[in-house]
Design a protein around this motif. Structure first.
Motif, PDB file in Angstrom:
ATOM      1  N   ASN A  32       0.807  -1.224   0.000  1.00 14.87           N
ATOM      2  CA  ASN A  32       0.000   0.000   0.000  1.00 14.87           C
ATOM      3  C   ASN A  32       0.836   1.266   0.000  1.00 14.87           C
ATOM      4  O   ASN A  32       0.302   2.370  -0.002  1.00 14.87           O
ATOM      5  N   ALA A  33       2.153   1.101   0.010  1.00 11.22           N
ATOM      6  CA  ALA A  33       3.008   2.290   0.065  1.00 11.22           C
ATOM      7  C   ALA A  33       4.419   1.960  -0.397  1.00 11.22           C
ATOM      8  O   ALA A  33       4.836   0.794  -0.400  1.00 11.22           O
ATOM      9  N   MET A  34       5.122   3.032  -0.758  1.00 14.70           N
ATOM     10  CA  MET A  34       6.539   2.908  -1.081  1.00 14.70           C
ATOM     11  C   MET A  34       7.274   4.019  -0.359  1.00 14.70           C
ATOM     12  O   MET A  34       6.692   5.052  -0.006  1.00 14.70           O
ATOM     13  N   GLY A  35       8.535   3.794  -0.131  1.00 13.18           N
ATOM     14  CA  GLY A  35       9.305   4.799   0.584  1.00 13.18           C
ATOM     15  C   GLY A  35      10.754   4.787   0.153  1.00 13.18           C
ATOM     16  O   GLY A  35      11.209   3.849  -0.511  1.00 13.18           O
ATOM     17  N   TRP A  36      11.448   5.836   0.526  1.00 13.89           N
ATOM     18  CA  TRP A  36      12.883   5.941   0.277  1.00 13.89           C
ATOM     19  C   TRP A  36      13.609   6.067   1.609  1.00 13.89           C
ATOM     20  O   TRP A  36      13.223   6.864   2.473  1.00 13.89           O
ATOM     21  N   TYR A  37      14.638   5.273   1.747  1.00 10.80           N
ATOM     22  CA  TYR A  37      15.549   5.353   2.882  1.00 10.80           C
ATOM     23  C   TYR A  37      16.924   5.733   2.357  1.00 10.80           C
ATOM     24  O   TYR A  37      17.188   5.627   1.155  1.00 10.80           O
ATOM     25  N   ARG A  38      17.794   6.139   3.256  1.00 12.89           N
ATOM     26  CA  ARG A  38      19.179   6.375   2.869  1.00 12.89           C
ATOM     27  C   ARG A  38      20.105   5.964   3.995  1.00 12.89           C
ATOM     28  O   ARG A  38      19.715   5.971   5.162  1.00 12.89           O
ATOM     29  N   LYS A  43      26.657   5.476   9.386  1.00  9.88           N
ATOM     30  CA  LYS A  43      25.398   5.882  10.006  1.00  9.88           C
ATOM     31  C   LYS A  43      24.326   4.828   9.788  1.00  9.88           C
ATOM     32  O   LYS A  43      24.446   3.988   8.893  1.00  9.88           O
ATOM     33  N   GLU A  44      23.277   4.893  10.600  1.00  9.36           N
ATOM     34  CA  GLU A  44      22.166   3.972  10.440  1.00  9.36           C
ATOM     35  C   GLU A  44      21.309   4.379   9.243  1.00  9.36           C
ATOM     36  O   GLU A  44      21.284   5.545   8.846  1.00  9.36           O
ATOM     37  N   ARG A  45      20.612   3.393   8.716  1.00  8.59           N
ATOM     38  CA  ARG A  45      19.682   3.687   7.630  1.00  8.59           C
ATOM     39  C   ARG A  45      18.531   4.517   8.187  1.00  8.59           C
ATOM     40  O   ARG A  45      17.989   4.207   9.252  1.00  8.59           O
ATOM     41  N   GLU A  46      18.163   5.575   7.465  1.00  8.56           N
ATOM     42  CA  GLU A  46      17.091   6.445   7.935  1.00  8.56           C
ATOM     43  C   GLU A  46      16.022   6.615   6.863  1.00  8.56           C
ATOM     44  O   GLU A  46      16.316   6.608   5.657  1.00  8.56           O
ATOM     45  N   LEU A  47      14.800   6.769   7.328  1.00 11.19           N
ATOM     46  CA  LEU A  47      13.683   6.971   6.423  1.00 11.19           C
ATOM     47  C   LEU A  47      13.669   8.415   5.941  1.00 11.19           C
ATOM     48  O   LEU A  47      13.795   9.346   6.742  1.00 11.19           O
ATOM     49  N   VAL A  48      13.504   8.586   4.647  1.00  9.12           N
ATOM     50  CA  VAL A  48      13.531   9.917   4.039  1.00  9.12           C
ATOM     51  C   VAL A  48      12.126  10.385   3.676  1.00  9.12           C
ATOM     52  O   VAL A  48      11.754  11.520   3.972  1.00  9.12           O
ATOM     53  N   ALA A  49      11.362   9.522   3.018  1.00  9.86           N
ATOM     54  CA  ALA A  49      10.033   9.919   2.554  1.00  9.86           C
ATOM     55  C   ALA A  49       9.197   8.681   2.252  1.00  9.86           C
ATOM     56  O   ALA A  49       9.746   7.628   1.914  1.00  9.86           O
ATOM     57  N   THR A  50       7.883   8.842   2.391  1.00 11.29           N
ATOM     58  CA  THR A  50       6.958   7.761   2.043  1.00 11.29           C
ATOM     59  C   THR A  50       5.796   8.323   1.235  1.00 11.29           C
ATOM     60  O   THR A  50       5.440   9.498   1.352  1.00 11.29           O
ATOM     61  N   VAL A  51       5.216   7.449   0.420  1.00 11.69           N
ATOM     62  CA  VAL A  51       4.009   7.800  -0.322  1.00 11.69           C
ATOM     63  C   VAL A  51       3.094   6.591  -0.336  1.00 11.69           C
ATOM     64  O   VAL A  51       3.540   5.467  -0.615  1.00 11.69           O
ATOM     65  N   THR A  52       1.825   6.800  -0.004  1.00 14.81           N
ATOM     66  CA  THR A  52       0.869   5.695  -0.032  1.00 14.81           C
ATOM     67  C   THR A  52       0.169   5.649  -1.388  1.00 14.81           C
ATOM     68  O   THR A  52       0.208   6.615  -2.161  1.00 14.81           O
ATOM     69  N   HIS A  53      -0.486   4.544  -1.650  1.00 10.08           N
ATOM     70  CA  HIS A  53      -1.235   4.439  -2.895  1.00 10.08           C
ATOM     71  C   HIS A  53      -2.387   5.428  -2.928  1.00 10.08           C
ATOM     72  O   HIS A  53      -2.884   5.771  -4.001  1.00 10.08           O
ATOM     73  N   GLY A  54      -2.791   5.911  -1.768  1.00  7.65           N
ATOM     74  CA  GLY A  54      -3.827   6.931  -1.717  1.00  7.65           C
ATOM     75  C   GLY A  54      -3.298   8.324  -1.951  1.00  7.65           C
ATOM     76  O   GLY A  54      -4.074   9.287  -2.029  1.00  7.65           O
ATOM     77  N   GLY A  55      -1.969   8.443  -2.067  1.00  7.49           N
ATOM     78  CA  GLY A  55      -1.357   9.729  -2.368  1.00  7.49           C
ATOM     79  C   GLY A  55      -0.836  10.499  -1.177  1.00  7.49           C
ATOM     80  O   GLY A  55      -0.288  11.600  -1.329  1.00  7.49           O
ATOM     81  N   SER A  56      -0.968   9.954   0.016  1.00  5.32           N
ATOM     82  CA  SER A  56      -0.449  10.658   1.190  1.00  5.32           C
ATOM     83  C   SER A  56       1.070  10.566   1.233  1.00  5.32           C
ATOM     84  O   SER A  56       1.633   9.498   0.990  1.00  5.32           O
ATOM     85  N   THR A  57       1.707  11.665   1.544  1.00  6.39           N
ATOM     86  CA  THR A  57       3.162  11.711   1.602  1.00  6.39           C
ATOM     87  C   THR A  57       3.630  12.177   2.977  1.00  6.39           C
ATOM     88  O   THR A  57       2.898  12.863   3.704  1.00  6.39           O
ATOM     89  N   ALA A  58       4.843  11.793   3.300  1.00  7.62           N
ATOM     90  CA  ALA A  58       5.459  12.226   4.556  1.00  7.62           C
ATOM     91  C   ALA A  58       6.960  12.300   4.350  1.00  7.62           C
ATOM     92  O   ALA A  58       7.508  11.559   3.521  1.00  7.62           O
ATOM     93  N   TYR A  59       7.615  13.190   5.108  1.00  4.33           N
ATOM     94  CA  TYR A  59       9.032  13.439   4.911  1.00  4.33           C
ATOM     95  C   TYR A  59       9.771  13.554   6.231  1.00  4.33           C
ATOM     96  O   TYR A  59       9.203  14.013   7.237  1.00  4.33           O
ATOM     97  N   ALA A  60      11.034  13.199   6.200  1.00  2.89           N
ATOM     98  CA  ALA A  60      11.905  13.492   7.321  1.00  2.89           C
ATOM     99  C   ALA A  60      12.127  14.998   7.383  1.00  2.89           C
ATOM    100  O   ALA A  60      12.133  15.677   6.354  1.00  2.89           O
ATOM    101  N   THR A  90      24.564  13.001   0.901  1.00  2.00           N
ATOM    102  CA  THR A  90      25.342  11.908   0.321  1.00  2.00           C
ATOM    103  C   THR A  90      25.064  10.607   1.056  1.00  2.00           C
ATOM    104  O   THR A  90      25.197  10.530   2.277  1.00  2.00           O
ATOM    105  N   ALA A  91      24.645   9.591   0.316  1.00  2.00           N
ATOM    106  CA  ALA A  91      24.281   8.307   0.919  1.00  2.00           C
ATOM    107  C   ALA A  91      23.903   7.334  -0.188  1.00  2.00           C
ATOM    108  O   ALA A  91      23.751   7.725  -1.350  1.00  2.00           O
ATOM    109  N   VAL A  92      23.750   6.085   0.199  1.00  2.00           N
ATOM    110  CA  VAL A  92      23.100   5.121  -0.682  1.00  2.00           C
ATOM    111  C   VAL A  92      21.607   5.211  -0.385  1.00  2.00           C
ATOM    112  O   VAL A  92      21.199   5.124   0.775  1.00  2.00           O
ATOM    113  N   TYR A  93      20.829   5.402  -1.419  1.00  2.00           N
ATOM    114  CA  TYR A  93      19.386   5.537  -1.274  1.00  2.00           C
ATOM    115  C   TYR A  93      18.722   4.219  -1.661  1.00  2.00           C
ATOM    116  O   TYR A  93      19.011   3.656  -2.729  1.00  2.00           O
TER     117      TYR A  93
END
Length: 122
Positions: A32-38, A43-60, A90-93
């Motif tokens: 139901n959603a996809m997101g990007w981490y880096r 450093k630890e992997r951190e969440l950058v942004a998410t988007v749901t299939h309904g179109g809701s988005t969220a950001y760090a 700079t990171a691996v996304y």
């Protein structure tokens, strides 16, 4: 199963822009959603942004106002438009797909892409 294929990383100068893409294939109806981490070196992997299939988005907080996450009409491709890039970006996304409960919390199967390097340097 869901397979994820990322593209779009590279080297960019500070202040520049890049757009990452993540194409999902397979049983995309199970997510139901996809997101990007880096993950930056050391450093630890951190969440950058998410988007749901309904179109809701969220950001760090660190990327708000600079990054935009979106999906295509078929909802099998997620994009991350990154503007005003800084060396700290700079990171691996990594792209992730699954069932998002709320920010940072997913349930069920985890699906990850292979990662794409983003380097911001002059």
């Amino acid at each position: 199963q869901v397979q994820l294929l990322e593209s779009g990383g590279g080297l960019v100068q500070p202040g520049g822009s890049l757009r990452l893409s993540c194409v999902a294939s397979g049983n995309i109806f199970s997510i139901n959603a996809m997101g990007w981490y880096r993950q930056a070196p050391g450093k630890e992997r951190e969440l950058v942004a998410t988007v749901t299939h309904g179109g809701s988005t969220a950001y760090a907080e660190s990327v708000k106002g600079r990054f935009t996450i979106s999906t295509d009409g078929a909802k099998n491709t997620a994009y991350l438009q990154m503007n005003s890039l800084k060396p700290d970006d700079t990171a691996v996304y990594y792209c992730r797909a699954g069932n998002l409960i709320y920010w940072g919390t997913w349930s069920g199967m985890e699906y990850w892409g292979q990662g794409t390097q983003v380097t911001v340097s002059s």
